[in-house]
Design a protein around this motif. Structure first.
Motif, mmCIF file in Angstrom:
data_model
loop_
_atom_site.group_PDB
_atom_site.id
_atom_site.type_symbol
_atom_site.label_atom_id
_atom_site.label_comp_id
_atom_site.label_asym_id
_atom_site.label_seq_id
_atom_site.Cartn_x
_atom_site.Cartn_y
_atom_site.Cartn_z
ATOM 1 N N SER A 310 0.849 -1.192 0.000
ATOM 2 C CA SER A 310 0.000 0.000 0.000
ATOM 3 C C SER A 310 0.886 1.244 0.000
ATOM 4 C CB SER A 310 -0.916 -0.002 1.210
ATOM 5 O OG SER A 310 -0.140 0.071 2.382
ATOM 6 N N SER A 311 0.311 2.369 -0.465
ATOM 7 C CA SER A 311 1.097 3.594 -0.535
ATOM 8 C C SER A 311 0.202 4.762 -0.171
ATOM 9 C CB SER A 311 1.681 3.738 -1.952
ATOM 10 O OG SER A 311 1.186 4.874 -2.586
ATOM 11 N N GLU A 312 0.798 5.909 0.124
ATOM 12 C CA GLU A 312 0.010 7.091 0.498
ATOM 13 C C GLU A 312 -0.665 7.716 -0.726
ATOM 14 O OE1 GLU A 312 2.342 10.694 1.265
ATOM 15 O OE2 GLU A 312 4.132 9.598 0.661
ATOM 16 N N CYS A 313 -0.289 7.261 -1.918
ATOM 17 C CA CYS A 313 -0.759 7.850 -3.163
ATOM 18 C C CYS A 313 -2.263 7.633 -3.330
ATOM 19 C CB CYS A 313 0.013 7.178 -4.282
ATOM 20 S SG CYS A 313 -0.554 7.554 -5.895
ATOM 21 N N ILE A 314 -2.970 8.650 -3.871
ATOM 22 C CA ILE A 314 -4.419 8.522 -4.056
ATOM 23 C C ILE A 314 -4.781 8.130 -5.498
ATOM 24 C CG2 ILE A 314 -4.884 10.219 -2.231
ATOM 25 C CD1 ILE A 314 -5.812 12.136 -4.571
ATOM 26 N N SER A 315 -3.788 7.615 -6.260
ATOM 27 C CA SER A 315 -4.056 7.350 -7.680
ATOM 28 C C SER A 315 -5.197 6.365 -7.889
ATOM 29 C CB SER A 315 -2.792 6.856 -8.384
ATOM 30 O OG SER A 315 -2.344 5.666 -7.796
ATOM 31 N N GLY A 316 -5.392 5.431 -6.961
ATOM 32 C CA GLY A 316 -6.498 4.482 -7.092
ATOM 33 C C GLY A 316 -7.829 5.210 -7.123
ATOM 34 N N GLU A 317 -7.954 6.225 -6.261
ATOM 35 C CA GLU A 317 -9.207 6.998 -6.237
ATOM 36 C C GLU A 317 -9.338 7.869 -7.487
ATOM 37 O OE1 GLU A 317 -9.942 8.499 -1.947
ATOM 38 O OE2 GLU A 317 -7.876 7.780 -2.090
#
Lengths: 377, 79
Positions: A310-317
């Motif tokens: 998991s990562s802090e990135c919001i790219s999934g959203e």
């Protein structure tokens, strides 16, 4: 350039913007699927020509962005095996997995090569029979037939030193996954013109009916995108939910049947992990059992694809249409195209990379374009 | 990534259906493209090329229709 310049006419684009304003009576949320469309929309400022309240969401259609980080990690591990030449498309080499990018692996001494076509990788295999050539095969339905043909030619010509790490993805299952997630509020889709050039658009007809959502197969030039939006909004205003084909100079309802036949021969549909989104059933293509000997992960069985952290990135959203690049505190600060944190910043067709390049102060974007050696018109 | 570029088919080499090659002109630049997926393509046609493969023959009449669509709008269609 024929079939490009005439679809970029500024006066016609302004008339389309007026026509769209003329038929729009309320806010609408429309998603363009393809990263090439996202790039064109942001580059030409199409979203800024639309009436207030018409919101464009940027979809998951950048295959470089959605290729699992674990596949890149596996490619780097394969590139490190003795005698291996690892080939892929240029965009793919810059994308970091969980342990750096293929370009970084090349800098450390691995033989990693950029190719324009899978057939170029096959040509390297023909020319260097003492080396193992592995092609990292990514892309949507547009690109998968090019991989399939390389496999067929390798088999026909008995090329023993050619194999593939396959991570091809399919659009319709991703659209259904997006529609099942009501939080994004998508009311209409612009479907990806080149994917539909290969696959046709009959597959989208049951989706439009089931979810009562208009889907307009759309091209990539400014007038294509504006006409696609016009047709989509006209359907929304009239309460219709049909599949329409804006990109008729290239797309036919049945698509390219020759390409589909060869896709069906070489590949089998399988579940697929999408970077930033997770697994989507039936959304990937793997080598069919008859061609399994071309699978690099079988040939080099000691290499495994690690799971995604998991990562802090919001790219999934962002890929699911829930957020936009500017919503991310890391955007443009500790996440940039040179040092991307996640999927949507890694490739020039990712929504974050497009916003970074075209929606920042002019001086900054000039510097980026020069650094990238950009000579696009 | 799904970028495909239109170009004119200048000549065709070979008759193996998997390996038939075309020389395609893109505004002055000429590149070779595999024609396996466009068996109907003939010299002079415009094809869309993606990753070294022609994936379709562009339909000139449909292109003209797309461009003409806007011209058919009545003034009252425009805001």
């Amino acid at each position: 350039m024929k079939y490009v310049d005439e679809f970029r006419d500024p006066a016609s684009a302004r008339r389309y913007a007026e026509a769209i304003a003329g038929i729009t009576t309320r806010p609408w949320t429309i998603m363009e699927i393809c990263g090439g469309q996202t790039h064109s929309i942001v580059r030409h400022g199409i979203d800024r020509m639309l009436p207030k309240g018409v919101n464009l969401l940027h979809g998951p259609g950048c295959p470089v962005c959605v290729t699992p980080a674990g596949i890149i990690d596996a490619a780097i591990a394969l590139a490190g095996r003795p005698g291996v030449i690892l080939c892929s498309f240029g965009d793919m080499l810059r994308v970091p997995g969980q342990g750096g990018s293929l370009l970084a692996a090349r800098a450390r001494g691995a033989d990693v090569r950029m190719v324009y076509s899978p057939l170029d990788a096959l040509a390297i295999a023909r020319g260097q029979p003492d080396r193992e050539i592995i092609f990292l095969a990514i892309g949507f339905e547009t690109t998968a037939p090019t991989t399939a043909m390389a496999v067929l030619q390798a088999e026909c010509d008995g090329i023993p030193n050619f194999s593939l790490l396959v991570s091809h993805v399919l659009v319709p299952p991703a659209i259904e996954a997006l529609l099942a997630d009501h939080a994004n509020g998508i009311q209409g889709f612009l479907a990806a013109g080149h994917v539909c050039t290969v696959m046709g658009y009959w597959q989208y007809e049951p989706i439009a009916r089931r979810y009562h959502i208009p889907i307009v197969v759309t091209g990539f030039e400014p007038l294509d995108l504006l006409q696609g939006l016009y047709l989509c909004i006209r359907q929304l205003e009239a309460g219709r939910a049909e599949v329409e084909n804006q990109y008729s100079r290239s797309v036919r309802r049945d698509g390219n049947c020759t390409a589909q036949k060869i896709l069906g021969q070489v590949f089998a549909i399988q579940p697929q992990h999408w970077r930033g989104i997770g697994e989507i059933a039936d959304s990937g293509l793997g080598l069919a059992p008859e061609y399994a000997r071309f699978d690099a992960l079988r040939r080099f069985a000691e290499i495994a694809v690690p799971p995604e952290r998991s990562s802090e990135c919001i790219s999934g959203e962002i890929l699911r249409g829930l957020r936009k690049p500017g919503d991310c505190p890391a955007f443009g600060t500790h996440c940039t195209p040179e040092h991307p944190l996640g999927a949507t910043m890694v490739s020039s067709e990712g929504a974050c990379a497009a916003y970074y390049r075209y929606r920042r102060p002019r001086a900054a974007s000039m510097a980026i374009a020069m650094a990238a050696g950009d000579n696009s018109p | 990534m799904c970028l495909a570029v239109p170009g004119q088919l200048l000549s065709i080499e070979g008759d193996d259906p998997l390996a038939r090659l075309g020389r395609v002109g893109f505004a002055g630049i000429v590149k070779r493209a595999n024609l396996a997926y466009v068996p109907e393509a003939k010299c002079g046609d415009y094809v869309l090329v993606h990753a070294g493969f022609a994936i379709t023959v562009i339909d000139e009449a449909e292109a003209r229709k797309t461009l003409a669509y806007l011209a058919e709008f009545e003034p009252e269609d425009l805001a």
